[in-house]
Design a protein around this motif. Structure first.
Motif, PDB file in Angstrom:
ATOM      1  N   TYR A 298       0.823  -1.214   0.000  1.00 59.71           N
ATOM      2  CA  TYR A 298       0.000   0.000   0.000  1.00 59.71           C
ATOM      3  C   TYR A 298       0.856   1.261   0.000  1.00 59.71           C
ATOM      4  O   TYR A 298       0.668   2.164  -0.828  1.00 59.71           O
ATOM      5  CB  TYR A 298      -0.936   0.010   1.209  1.00 59.71           C
ATOM      6  N   THR A 299       1.820   1.344   0.924  1.00 60.14           N
ATOM      7  CA  THR A 299       2.571   2.602   1.068  1.00 60.14           C
ATOM      8  C   THR A 299       3.670   2.766   0.026  1.00 60.14           C
ATOM      9  O   THR A 299       3.932   3.885  -0.431  1.00 60.14           O
ATOM     10  CB  THR A 299       3.196   2.706   2.474  1.00 60.14           C
ATOM     11  N   GLU A 300       4.323   1.657  -0.379  1.00 59.10           N
ATOM     12  CA  GLU A 300       5.489   1.774  -1.246  1.00 59.10           C
ATOM     13  C   GLU A 300       5.202   1.513  -2.720  1.00 59.10           C
ATOM     14  O   GLU A 300       6.013   1.880  -3.567  1.00 59.10           O
ATOM     15  CB  GLU A 300       6.600   0.816  -0.772  1.00 59.10           C
ATOM     16  N   VAL A 301       4.071   0.880  -3.020  1.00 64.69           N
ATOM     17  CA  VAL A 301       3.717   0.651  -4.426  1.00 64.69           C
ATOM     18  C   VAL A 301       2.511   1.510  -4.801  1.00 64.69           C
ATOM     19  O   VAL A 301       2.596   2.367  -5.683  1.00 64.69           O
ATOM     20  CB  VAL A 301       3.421  -0.841  -4.701  1.00 64.69           C
ATOM     21  N   PHE A 302       1.387   1.291  -4.109  1.00 63.07           N
ATOM     22  CA  PHE A 302       0.173   2.033  -4.446  1.00 63.07           C
ATOM     23  C   PHE A 302       0.386   3.538  -4.302  1.00 63.07           C
ATOM     24  O   PHE A 302       0.181   4.303  -5.244  1.00 63.07           O
ATOM     25  CB  PHE A 302      -0.978   1.579  -3.548  1.00 63.07           C
ATOM     26  N   MET A 303       0.810   3.979  -3.123  1.00 62.46           N
ATOM     27  CA  MET A 303       0.913   5.411  -2.862  1.00 62.46           C
ATOM     28  C   MET A 303       2.076   6.063  -3.612  1.00 62.46           C
ATOM     29  O   MET A 303       2.001   7.233  -4.006  1.00 62.46           O
ATOM     30  CB  MET A 303       1.044   5.682  -1.365  1.00 62.46           C
ATOM     31  N   THR A 304       3.155   5.329  -3.830  1.00 59.42           N
ATOM     32  CA  THR A 304       4.281   5.887  -4.592  1.00 59.42           C
ATOM     33  C   THR A 304       3.854   6.209  -6.022  1.00 59.42           C
ATOM     34  O   THR A 304       4.172   7.273  -6.559  1.00 59.42           O
ATOM     35  CB  THR A 304       5.470   4.906  -4.603  1.00 59.42           C
ATOM     36  N   ASN A 305       3.126   5.294  -6.644  1.00 59.57           N
ATOM     37  CA  ASN A 305       2.666   5.517  -8.012  1.00 59.57           C
ATOM     38  C   ASN A 305       1.513   6.522  -8.058  1.00 59.57           C
ATOM     39  O   ASN A 305       1.382   7.274  -9.028  1.00 59.57           O
ATOM     40  CB  ASN A 305       2.259   4.190  -8.649  1.00 59.57           C
ATOM     41  N   PHE A 306       0.679   6.527  -7.027  1.00 57.46           N
ATOM     42  CA  PHE A 306      -0.358   7.543  -6.885  1.00 57.46           C
ATOM     43  C   PHE A 306       0.285   8.927  -6.910  1.00 57.46           C
ATOM     44  O   PHE A 306      -0.123   9.815  -7.672  1.00 57.46           O
ATOM     45  CB  PHE A 306      -1.091   7.304  -5.558  1.00 57.46           C
ATOM     46  N   ALA A 307       1.318   9.096  -6.082  1.00 57.89           N
ATOM     47  CA  ALA A 307       1.990  10.396  -5.983  1.00 57.89           C
ATOM     48  C   ALA A 307       2.728  10.753  -7.272  1.00 57.89           C
ATOM     49  O   ALA A 307       2.743  11.916  -7.690  1.00 57.89           O
ATOM     50  CB  ALA A 307       2.961  10.385  -4.805  1.00 57.89           C
ATOM     51  N   GLY A 308       3.306   9.751  -7.924  1.00 53.50           N
ATOM     52  CA  GLY A 308       4.037  10.003  -9.161  1.00 53.50           C
ATOM     53  C   GLY A 308       3.126  10.507 -10.268  1.00 53.50           C
ATOM     54  O   GLY A 308       3.480  11.431 -11.019  1.00 53.50           O
ATOM     55  N   TYR A 309       1.934   9.917 -10.349  1.00 56.74           N
ATOM     56  CA  TYR A 309       0.985  10.355 -11.380  1.00 56.74           C
ATOM     57  C   TYR A 309       0.496  11.770 -11.068  1.00 56.74           C
ATOM     58  O   TYR A 309       0.416  12.617 -11.966  1.00 56.74           O
ATOM     59  CB  TYR A 309      -0.201   9.395 -11.430  1.00 56.74           C
ATOM     60  N   ALA A 310       0.168  12.026  -9.816  1.00 56.00           N
ATOM     61  CA  ALA A 310      -0.300  13.356  -9.428  1.00 56.00           C
ATOM     62  C   ALA A 310       0.767  14.407  -9.712  1.00 56.00           C
ATOM     63  O   ALA A 310       0.470  15.509 -10.196  1.00 56.00           O
ATOM     64  CB  ALA A 310      -0.680  13.368  -7.952  1.00 56.00           C
ATOM     65  N   LYS A 311       2.004  14.061  -9.466  1.00 51.20           N
ATOM     66  CA  LYS A 311       3.117  14.991  -9.719  1.00 51.20           C
ATOM     67  C   LYS A 311       3.215  15.336 -11.204  1.00 51.20           C
ATOM     68  O   LYS A 311       3.423  16.488 -11.586  1.00 51.20           O
ATOM     69  CB  LYS A 311       4.416  14.365  -9.219  1.00 51.20           C
ATOM     70  N   SER A 312       3.014  14.339 -12.057  1.00 53.50           N
ATOM     71  CA  SER A 312       3.174  14.557 -13.490  1.00 53.50           C
ATOM     72  C   SER A 312       2.008  15.322 -14.107  1.00 53.50           C
ATOM     73  O   SER A 312       2.196  16.151 -14.995  1.00 53.50           O
ATOM     74  CB  SER A 312       3.328  13.209 -14.216  1.00 53.50           C
ATOM     75  N   TYR A 313       0.770  15.051 -13.640  1.00 50.24           N
ATOM     76  CA  TYR A 313      -0.398  15.548 -14.352  1.00 50.24           C
ATOM     77  C   TYR A 313      -1.276  16.531 -13.584  1.00 50.24           C
ATOM     78  O   TYR A 313      -2.208  17.099 -14.153  1.00 50.24           O
ATOM     79  CB  TYR A 313      -1.262  14.367 -14.826  1.00 50.24           C
ATOM     80  N   PHE A 314      -0.971  16.758 -12.300  1.00 49.60           N
ATOM     81  CA  PHE A 314      -1.809  17.676 -11.540  1.00 49.60           C
ATOM     82  C   PHE A 314      -1.876  19.069 -12.168  1.00 49.60           C
ATOM     83  O   PHE A 314      -2.963  19.669 -12.227  1.00 49.60           O
ATOM     84  CB  PHE A 314      -1.352  17.771 -10.084  1.00 49.60           C
ATOM     85  N   PRO A 315      -0.758  19.632 -12.668  1.00 49.06           N
ATOM     86  CA  PRO A 315      -0.859  20.973 -13.277  1.00 49.06           C
ATOM     87  C   PRO A 315      -1.861  21.030 -14.427  1.00 49.06           C
ATOM     88  O   PRO A 315      -2.588  22.018 -14.572  1.00 49.06           O
ATOM     89  CB  PRO A 315       0.570  21.240 -13.766  1.00 49.06           C
ATOM     90  N   VAL A 316      -1.924  19.981 -15.251  1.00 46.73           N
ATOM     91  CA  VAL A 316      -2.846  19.990 -16.386  1.00 46.73           C
ATOM     92  C   VAL A 316      -4.286  19.881 -15.898  1.00 46.73           C
ATOM     93  O   VAL A 316      -5.183  20.580 -16.381  1.00 46.73           O
ATOM     94  CB  VAL A 316      -2.509  18.852 -17.371  1.00 46.73           C
ATOM     95  N   PHE A 317      -4.536  18.984 -14.927  1.00 47.85           N
ATOM     96  CA  PHE A 317      -5.874  18.865 -14.342  1.00 47.85           C
ATOM     97  C   PHE A 317      -6.295  20.195 -13.713  1.00 47.85           C
ATOM     98  O   PHE A 317      -7.417  20.674 -13.922  1.00 47.85           O
ATOM     99  CB  PHE A 317      -5.897  17.775 -13.270  1.00 47.85           C
TER     100      PHE A 317
END
Length: 459
Positions: free
Chosen positions: A47-66
């Motif tokens: 949960y913390t090292e796979v799910f949330m790490t990739n959750f955060a990575g996607y948000a980092k990449s695309y949050f500005p566009v959203f």
């Protein structure tokens, strides 16, 4: 058992999301359920090292566009710009071309970066008036809005600032104008096929004596253009998004003209190819937002609109990030190796394999952006390697991915479909047949044609 666990997990994700349970809760629970069924991977670490790490990575990449897309859409709505454009197109075409007027109104707005939800709210009152005057069944309005919002401007036309066109950029080192010929061909097929279908349905209804219908709960709102911006002021911000995005991605943030060597050093550790597309889109949206505010200072409570747009973007990015976290947990499981082999075994051609993977995952998640993000997050690197080996232009992978995400995503459990029907006051039984035809069947057929052209080397 591992494969069965993944299939059960995916089935529950689709069913429970359709029943209205938020993906924010479903995604981590069902990801951990699949992990448990695959030999009991350490749940907390997963949960913390796979799910949330990739959750955060996607948000980092695309949050500005959203974020910027939501703010821009809110400003276009609150300033009256979206209504001005829709009304101008409707007036120009006239009531006898009501379906075409609605499709083009939605298309212009979504191609300019306005979110499909804002478009639906802005265009529906005008569509209602046009369809009533032309005596076309109201049940065809959702299909008309879906065609203009969910299809050719979302996935096909080069340069569209919709998030679906931004997601492939860092995977393939492309920009929003990738594979323009393929995109235009796909867009024309969707637009032409969808418009022909809806027109045929309207004629068939007229021949059967069916008109607009009696809708006692319908609220009739007369159009008031007294405090709306001019058409030029309404269209200019959309042109700024498209033109500035094009100039920056084609002539500024390109190798040889922009020194991006520093990006490969700490603390950035990336490449110009991976970020140039996003940078161009972000700057285009920022310029358009500023322009909308400047042109509509007296019509807008800019602070309120910006705040509401920003807050509204949060649920969209978090939902999609959750789906990406879910997909990345699934890809770490032993059972997924079998599923991955089956997907890649469908064809040695990465174009065909990618089209199937993205489409299926978009259908399962009920989300074009979520399905594509999962598919590319899991298989994007491998598709890129296969494309290089086979001499396939990465731009083709970009455009095929965007086109593929706009097929099965619009199945009945899709959130945008449910919202659209709610806005229009229609039910699945009344209107989904037409939504499904213009946003599922015709886009998939268009994708097949584009794949055939891509295999012939057309970009």
């Amino acid at each position: 058992m591992g494969v069965i666990g993944i299939i059960i997990s995916l089935g529950l994700l689709m069913y429970l999301a359709y029943r209205g349970i938020t993906v924010l809760v479903l995604a981590p629970i069902l990801a951990l359920f699949a992990a448990l069924m695959n030999g009991g991977a350490p749940l907390m670490a997963t949960y913390t090292e796979v799910f949330m790490t990739n959750f955060a990575g996607y948000a980092k990449s695309y949050f500005p566009v959203f974020l910027l897309g939501a703010i821009f859409g809110k400003l276009m709505d609150d300033s009256g710009s979206a209504k001005t454009i829709a009304h101008a197109i409707a007036n120009k075409l006239g009531g006898d071309k009501a379906i075409l007027a609605v499709v083009l109104s939605c298309g212009v707005l979504t191609y300019g970066g306005v979110s499909l939800f804002v478009v639906a709210f802005a265009v529906f009152p005008i569509a209602m008036q046009l369809f009533r005057e032309a005596d076309i069944p109201k049940r065809l309005i959702p299909g008309s809005i879906a065609l203009g919002s969910f299809t050719f401007t979302m996935t096909a036309l080069p340069g569209t600032p919709q998030i679906q066109n931004a997601i492939p950029m860092p995977f393939f080192g492309t920009n929003a104008y990738a594979a323009p010929v393929l995109g235009i061909v796909g867009g024309l097929l969707m637009f032409g096929g969808g418009t022909a279908w809806l027109t045929m349905r309207a004629k068939k209804a007229k021949a059967a004596g069916e008109g607009y219908g009696n809708h006692p709960d319908e609220k009739i709102v007369e159009f008031d253009g007294s405090n709306l911006p001019s058409l030029g002021a309404a269209v200019l911000p959309i042109l700024v998004v498209l033109v500035l995005n094009f100039i920056l991605s084609k002539f500024v943030f390109v190798a040889g003209k922009y020194d991006g060597a520093y990006l490969e050093q700490k603390p950035y550790l990336t490449t110009l190819a991976k970020v140039a597309g996003n940078w161009s889109l972000i700057l285009g949206l920022v310029a358009a937002i500023i322009l909308v505010i400047v042109l509509n200072l007296k019509r807008l409570d800019a602070k309120k609109s910006v705040n509401q747009g920003a807050i509204g973007s949060l649920l969209a990015i978090i939902n999609t990030s959750s789906e990406v976290g879910y997909g990345n947990v699934i890809q770490t499981l032993a059972g997924f190796a079998i599923i991955k082999g089956a997907i890649l075994g469908v064809s040695s051609n990465p174009i065909i394999s990618e089209a199937i993977a993205v489409n299926v995952l978009a259908g399962i998640t009920g989300s074009a952006s979520g399905g594509m993000s999962i598919a590319l997050g899991v298989l994007g690197k491998q598709y890129m390697e296969m494309a290089i080996q086979q001499g396939i232009n990465p731009q083709v992978l970009h455009r095929i991915a965007t086109l593929a995400c706009g097929g099965l995503d619009s199945l009945p459990h899709n959130g945008a479909v449910i919202t659209l029907l709610g806005i229009c006051g229609m039910t699945h039984k009344e209107s989904y047949k037409d939504i499904g035809m213009v946003s599922v069947v015709i886009p998939i057929l268009s994708l097949v044609v584009v794949i055939l052209l891509a295999t012939m080397g057309l970009v």
